[in-house]
Design an enzyme around this catalytic site. Structure first.
Site, short mmCIF file in Angstrom:
data_model
loop_
_atom_site.label_atom_id
_atom_site.label_comp_id
_atom_site.label_asym_id
_atom_site.label_seq_id
_atom_site.Cartn_x
_atom_site.Cartn_y
_atom_site.Cartn_z
N MET A 14 41.43 78.92 -32.20
CA MET A 14 40.21 79.56 -31.72
C MET A 14 40.37 81.08 -31.64
O MET A 14 39.46 81.82 -32.00
CB MET A 14 39.81 79.00 -30.36
CG MET A 14 39.39 77.54 -30.41
SD MET A 14 38.05 77.20 -31.58
CE MET A 14 36.73 78.17 -30.87
N ASP A 33 49.36 87.45 -27.73
CA ASP A 33 50.00 86.15 -27.52
C ASP A 33 51.45 86.40 -27.10
O ASP A 33 52.04 87.41 -27.50
CB ASP A 33 49.94 85.31 -28.80
CG ASP A 33 50.16 83.82 -28.53
OD1 ASP A 33 49.17 83.06 -28.58
OD2 ASP A 33 51.31 83.41 -28.25
N THR A 89 45.37 77.55 -23.61
CA THR A 89 45.21 76.11 -23.39
C THR A 89 44.34 75.82 -22.17
O THR A 89 44.43 76.51 -21.15
CB THR A 89 46.60 75.46 -23.18
OG1 THR A 89 47.39 75.73 -24.33
CG2 THR A 89 46.48 73.97 -22.99
N LYS A 95 45.99 78.86 -16.73
CA LYS A 95 45.01 79.94 -16.70
C LYS A 95 45.13 80.76 -15.41
O LYS A 95 45.05 82.00 -15.45
CB LYS A 95 43.60 79.37 -16.84
CG LYS A 95 43.27 78.88 -18.25
CD LYS A 95 41.85 78.40 -18.34
CE LYS A 95 41.51 77.85 -19.72
NZ LYS A 95 41.49 78.89 -20.75
N SER A 117 35.80 74.68 -22.97
CA SER A 117 34.84 73.59 -23.17
C SER A 117 34.64 72.77 -21.91
O SER A 117 33.80 71.87 -21.91
CB SER A 117 35.33 72.68 -24.30
OG SER A 117 36.59 72.12 -23.99
N HIS A 138 31.58 79.19 -24.95
CA HIS A 138 32.17 78.03 -25.62
C HIS A 138 31.91 78.16 -27.11
O HIS A 138 30.88 77.76 -27.62
CB HIS A 138 31.58 76.73 -25.06
CG HIS A 138 32.16 75.50 -25.67
ND1 HIS A 138 31.54 74.27 -25.58
CD2 HIS A 138 33.29 75.29 -26.39
CE1 HIS A 138 32.27 73.37 -26.20
NE2 HIS A 138 33.33 73.97 -26.71
N ASN A 141 34.36 75.43 -33.51
CA ASN A 141 35.31 75.63 -34.60
C ASN A 141 34.75 75.03 -35.90
O ASN A 141 34.27 73.90 -35.87
CB ASN A 141 36.64 74.95 -34.24
CG ASN A 141 37.72 75.18 -35.28
OD1 ASN A 141 37.82 76.25 -35.86
ND2 ASN A 141 38.52 74.16 -35.53
N ASN A 188 30.15 69.38 -24.16
CA ASN A 188 31.28 68.47 -23.99
C ASN A 188 31.00 67.38 -22.97
O ASN A 188 31.60 66.31 -23.03
CB ASN A 188 32.54 69.24 -23.62
CG ASN A 188 33.29 69.67 -24.86
OD1 ASN A 188 32.77 69.59 -25.96
ND2 ASN A 188 34.51 70.12 -24.69
#
Length: 281
Positions: A14, A33, A89, A95, A117, A138, A141, A188
Site C-alpha cells: 500500500m 520504513d 501493519t 501503531k 481498513s 482507506h 489496492n 470492510n
C-alpha cells in the site's frame, strides 16, 4: 491549506501504491520504513508500477516518479511534511508504539491520515498532540486503479481537516466518500462478512472456489469474486480484520472460518505468498 510535501510511513504494497499515486501528480514524497530491504524493494516495485501504468493504462504523466520520492528510515524527516499517510501493519499495539515515536517530529500544521481498513481513528488520534488533524483514508489496492476511497472522520476530526483531505484527493484524481468512525467503516464491515461466509461455504463443500467466485462475477456483475478478492487483499489481513471486528462489536457473526485460520497458519496468504484460494506464478 497548501500541501507540497507528503510523508508516507510503511513501504509495503500500500505504501508503494500511495507513493506512486501522489508522486505521479508532482508531490514531493518521503517514503519511510525501518528496513532498508523494504525501501529497496519499494523502489523496484514503484518503477514497475510506473512502467505498467504507462504501458497498459496509458498514463499521460510526464513526471519521473522516482525523482519525486526520497527513500529513508529517518523518522525526523516527518518534520517537513504537510501531510502524513501511515501504512504500517493493522495492529493497534504496533501503531501506538509508532505514534509515540513520531509525535515529536510532526509539525503542528501537518495532517495525518491513517490508511486502515478497520482500526479506530479516534483511538489512534488520541496518541498524538493534535487529534483534530487526524483522519482515516482507506485506500484500495492497486491504488492508482481504485480512484474512490473511504475518508474516515474520527471523534475529534475537524471539518477543515476533512475539506483539506478531500482537496488533496481531488488533486490526484481521486474521490473520497466520508464515513464516520466505526470498526470496519462501511467497506470492510460488509466485505469481511461476505468473504468469510464464502470461506465457510467452501469449507462446507457447497462449491469449489472457482464456482463460488463465478457466481459473484456472472450473476451479480462483480469484477472479482469474494475468494479472489481475499487473495488480492491477503488472507492474513482478512483474518486480522475479522478479529478486530469480532473484538470491537462482540458479535459472533464476525468469527473467522476455521479454514481461513488454517490457511493463514499454513502461510497461504494469497497473491503475495504465491498461493491462497488459487495458485499464482
Amino acid at each position: 491549506m497548501i500541501i507540497k510535501n507528503i510523508a508516507i510511513i510503511g513501504a509495503g504494497v500500500m505504501g508503494q501504491g500511495v507513493s506512486y499515486q501522489f508522486a505521479k501528480y508532482n508531490y514531493n514524497i518521503t517514503l519511510i520504513d525501518i528496513a532498508d530491504s523494504a525501501l529497496e524493494n519499494a523502489r523496484k516495485n514503484i518503477r514497475n508500477i510506473e512502467r505498467l501504468d504507462k504501458m497498459l493504462h496509458k498514463s499521460t504523466s510526464n513526471v519521473n516518479v522516482l525523482d519525486k520520492i526520497t527513500f529513508t528510515s529517518d523518522l525526523s524527516t516527518l518534520s517537513t511534511a504537510d501531510f502524513i499517510i501511515e501504512n504500517i501493519t493493522e495492529n493497534i499495539t504496533l501503531k501506538e508504539t509508532l505514534y509515540q515515536k513520531i509525535k515529536a517530529h510532526i509539525a503542528d500544521h501537518a495532517l495525518l491520515a491513517v490508511n486502515t481498513s478497520a482500526v479506530s481513528i479516534t483511538r489512534l488520534a488520541s496518541f498524538l498532540k493534535h487529534p483534530q488533524n487526524v483522519m482515516g483514508i482507506h485506500f484500495m489496492n492497486p491504488v492508482h486503479l481504485k480512484p474512490t476511497v473511504e475518508v474516515i472522520k474520527g471523534y475529534h476530526t475537524t471539518s477543515e481537516t476533512i475539506d483539506a483531505t478531500q482537496e488533496l484527493l481531488q488533486a490526484v484524481n481521486m474521490t473520497g466518500v466520508v464515513v464516520n468512525d466505526m470498526p470496519g467503516f462501511i467497506s470492510n464491515r460488509v466485505l469481511m462478512l461476505t468473504v468469510n461466509e464464502a470461506v465457510f461455504a467452501l469449507q462446507d463443500g457447497v462449491a469449489g472456489a472457482a464456482d463460488i467466485d463465478k457466481i459473484f462475477r456472472e450473476c451479480f456483475g462483480h469484477k472479482m469474486g469474494p475468494l479472489e478478492t481475499a487473495d488480492l487483499i491477503g488472507l492474513d489481513t482478512i483474518l486480522y480484520t475479522l478479529h478486530v471486528l469480532l473484538s470491537s462489536y462482540n458479535d459472533t457473526k464476525f468469527r473467522p472460518a476455521p479454514l481461513l485460520t488454517k490457511m493463514v497458519d499454513a502461510g497461504l496468504h494469497g497473491r503475495k505468498s504465491g498461493e491462497g484460494f488459487y495458485k499464482y506464478n
